[in-house]
Every structure is written in C-alpha cells, then in structure tokens.
Design a protein around this motif. Structure first.
Motif, mmCIF file in Angstrom:
data_model
loop_
_atom_site.group_PDB
_atom_site.id
_atom_site.type_symbol
_atom_site.label_atom_id
_atom_site.label_comp_id
_atom_site.label_asym_id
_atom_site.label_seq_id
_atom_site.Cartn_x
_atom_site.Cartn_y
_atom_site.Cartn_z
ATOM 1 N N UNK A 105 9.850 -9.165 12.658
ATOM 2 C CA UNK A 105 10.878 -8.474 11.861
ATOM 3 C C UNK A 105 10.823 -8.883 10.384
ATOM 4 N N UNK A 106 10.109 -9.960 10.068
ATOM 5 C CA UNK A 106 10.012 -10.420 8.664
ATOM 6 C C UNK A 106 8.823 -9.777 7.932
ATOM 7 N N UNK A 107 8.027 -8.992 8.628
ATOM 8 C CA UNK A 107 6.844 -8.380 7.994
ATOM 9 C C UNK A 107 7.107 -6.916 7.633
ATOM 10 N N UNK A 108 6.424 -6.463 6.593
ATOM 11 C CA UNK A 108 6.547 -5.057 6.164
ATOM 12 C C UNK A 108 5.160 -4.487 5.922
ATOM 13 N N UNK A 109 4.963 -3.236 6.296
ATOM 14 C CA UNK A 109 3.661 -2.601 6.078
ATOM 15 C C UNK A 109 3.498 -2.250 4.598
ATOM 16 N N UNK A 110 2.299 -2.485 4.075
ATOM 17 C CA UNK A 110 2.046 -2.151 2.665
ATOM 18 C C UNK A 110 0.625 -1.622 2.530
ATOM 19 N N UNK A 111 0.486 -0.514 1.775
ATOM 20 C CA UNK A 111 -0.852 0.003 1.510
ATOM 21 C C UNK A 111 -1.326 -0.552 0.178
ATOM 22 N N UNK A 112 -2.554 -1.018 0.152
ATOM 23 C CA UNK A 112 -3.100 -1.564 -1.097
ATOM 24 C C UNK A 112 -4.350 -0.770 -1.451
ATOM 25 N N UNK A 113 -4.325 -0.120 -2.616
ATOM 26 C CA UNK A 113 -5.435 0.751 -3.020
ATOM 27 C C UNK A 113 -6.661 -0.049 -3.437
ATOM 28 N N UNK A 114 -7.819 0.602 -3.350
ATOM 29 C CA UNK A 114 -9.088 -0.020 -3.762
ATOM 30 C C UNK A 114 -8.948 -0.591 -5.175
ATOM 31 N N UNK A 115 -9.446 -1.781 -5.391
ATOM 32 C CA UNK A 115 -9.426 -2.495 -6.682
ATOM 33 C C UNK A 115 -8.045 -3.027 -7.104
ATOM 34 N N UNK A 116 -7.037 -2.867 -6.227
ATOM 35 C CA UNK A 116 -5.704 -3.397 -6.554
ATOM 36 C C UNK A 116 -5.677 -4.897 -6.216
ATOM 37 N N UNK A 117 -5.006 -5.664 -7.081
ATOM 38 C CA UNK A 117 -4.893 -7.111 -6.834
ATOM 39 C C UNK A 117 -3.707 -7.399 -5.930
ATOM 40 N N UNK A 118 -3.899 -8.294 -4.952
ATOM 41 C CA UNK A 118 -2.776 -8.725 -4.111
ATOM 42 C C UNK A 118 -2.292 -10.108 -4.566
ATOM 43 N N UNK A 119 -3.246 -10.983 -4.949
ATOM 44 C CA UNK A 119 -2.891 -12.294 -5.523
ATOM 45 C C UNK A 119 -3.593 -12.417 -6.865
#
Lengths: 195, 195
Positions: A26-40
């Motif tokens: 329940x603490x997680x959420x779905x997220x789409x990350x596009x090509x070349x996008x930075x996550x960290x």
C-alpha cells in the motif's frame, strides 16, 4: 498486475503474511518514467526508491570531463536506490537514468523507513540486498582490475543476456571502461574467432 | 588495554550501556598475527572476524596468473571480515594477510551472530558499517574508472597517510592497478614537480 510482480518478489525473499504484504504494497505507487528521464540525480537528496516492473536504467557517475562511468544496469524485478546516500541521509553520489520507457513502483524514503521499523523481516531483506550489492560491486571492481576488456565484455553478455540486448556500444563501453569504438573492435574480433 | 580500544570504538558508534559492552567484549579474544600470516583465506569458510588493535593487513584476490589485486588495506581500529561471505555463509572470495606483526581481537562468526540477535543496536551498527564499506568500494571503483594512476596515488596518500607509510611499492601498485615500477615513475614525477 504491477503490484503482483512486487508481491511475488517479496514473497520469494522472506515469509511475509498476506496481511504484511498488503500493508507493505500500500506504500508503493506506479510511475512511468520516459526514456532518458532521470530518477536519481547526483548531489541531490534521494526522496524515492523504486522496484522496476519493466524497463532498463543505468546507474552512473560523471567525471570532471563530463564523461559517464556506468556502475550498474538495472532492469525488471531489480531495485533502484543509491546505497551511498543511506548513511546519515547523504546526497546521492550517482545518477539513475531510464534507457527506455519504463514502469516502476516507487516508495518514498520516509515510508520505506517506517516500513523497516515496523517489519523486521523487511529490514533483514533489505540488509541482505545491500550485502549482495556489495558482492556485485566487489566482483565488478575485481573484474575491472583483473580482466581484459574482451573478457569483461564476454562476462557481461553471459551474465546479463537480456540487458546486453538493450544497451548501446556507448553505454557498454562506459560500463567496461573503454571507448565505443573499442567495443566494435572486440565484437569484430569475437565474430572472426567464431567463423 | 586492547579491549579498551574496542570498547571506545563501540561506544563511539552507538549508545551501549556498560553492561551491554561487558557482554559484547567477553566474546572477543586477543590474538597475535605474524607478518605474512593469513587471517582469511580465499575459498575457505570464514570462522572468525576481527577488530585490529595494532598492525596492518591487505585484503586481496588472486587472478589466474597468481597476481594479487588489493581491494583494501586494514589498520588500527578497523574491522577484518569478508562481506562477500555473509549471504548464506558462502566461502570467502578474498584473502586477508598481515603486512606486519599485528594484534587483533577475534570473535567467532557464530558468537557474532548470537550477539547480533541479542543486541539490535550492534546489528544496526554492523549494517551501517556494511553500507559504509559499500560506499568505500563504490568510490574505489569510480576512482579506478575515472582517474589516472597518478591521481589515485595522490588520493591514497592524502586519505590514508598512516597506511601509505607502511606499504611497499609492490602492494601500492597492486592496489592502484599498475606495476611497482610505474609507482616509482609516479613518485619521481611528483618529486620533480615539487622541486
């Protein structure tokens, strides 16, 4: 469906009850990350970690000449985080960027901390993951010191066939520590040996 | 006196009570390790870990040509273990050898495990140490990928002046990833620059 992958992953690591898994998921959420996008991003506070549902990422640092050095590739059923930011919540020393359109389940670092305090099994699981990451990193350093670029290239293809299909010569060169042109030379040499 | 060093070290890492410290320290034994003696041997089960009272050790792996590759040097107030043997009690992937006559406080892996279960503070302390070791290893890999041998030599002298005084060109070359002759060339180059 995305939560199902994470549920199976957690179940394979420790004997969580269904109730524990529901509370954790329940603490997680779905997220789409596009090509070349930075996550960290290097030198920024790490606010989220993630479990990869589908996609591919590179974790890397940048030197003073703006050249990338890839530590790891991260793909399906693997976790994205920056262990170097853990002690005393330091800033991240690496970047994590999507190499293709990807889907991840994110959790805030604060929520993760609360879960770790609530579920010792989860804390134990993450500690074992850190130990395994240490082993991977040690292997990576020793391979870098001990083996030729061609041996490291062949090891990578043998150990990570699914990732090898996805990454370019530029990224592979930046992982092994040679130029993309040298990756082409290695590929040609291996092709000629097989003939 | 040797136990006093460990007591101070533990106290600096977590708020142990005197009673807890007494119980923890009672599991350690003083051991002298002679120069060139192995404390951990590759492909063997790790039965003991140690806290260094005085001395210097190298942690290394050996390649197929019997060449040594040093991961870390370990000296006073540092811990000797092989993190790569932790998950599922695997065999050690590295060797740890004394570079000089040394004194350590050893603890059996079984006793350590019992202490970790009894004292969550101690477990937390060791987990943080593993995270810090991960960060050191990541820095070591990135330096190896990013920097020249001369830059790595200067960094080592800057970060570990006490260890640098003790190690030979052979060991320093095996740490940085160059020949001992190349270490001599770097030393001469730095000397000429200073003149």
């Amino acid at each position: 469906m995305p939560l199902h992958s994470l549920r199976n992953n957690l179940r394979s690591k420790a004997d969580f009850t269904n109730d524990e898994l529901d509370k954790i998921l329940s603490c997680f959420q779905l997220k789409k990350i596009g090509k070349n996008q930075l996550f960290i991003k290097e030198n920024c506070r790490v606010l989220y970690e993630a479990f990869v549902i589908k996609g591919c990422f590179k974790q890397y640092a940048i030197d003073q000449d703006y050249k990338e050095h890839i530590l790891f590739f991260i793909t399906n059923n693997m976790w994205i985080s920056d262990i170097s930011s853990f002690p005393n919540s330091q800033l991240s020393s690496t970047n994590v960027k999507a190499l293709e359109n990807s889907e991840v389940l994110i959790i805030s670092v604060d929520d993760k901390q609360r879960l770790l305090e609530k579920f010792p099994k989860l804390e134990k699981m993450f500690n074992t993951m850190i130990q395994n990451s240490y082993v991977n990193l040690q292997d990576r350093l020793l391979n870098n010191l001990m083996k030729t670029a061609e041996e490291n290239y062949l090891d990578f293809y043998h150990n990570y066939p699914n990732i090898a299909k996805k990454v370019t010569n530029v990224n592979l060169g930046s992982y092994i520590g040679v130029t993309p042109e040298f990756i082409s030379i290695i590929r040609r040499r291996i092709f000629l040996k097989k003939k």
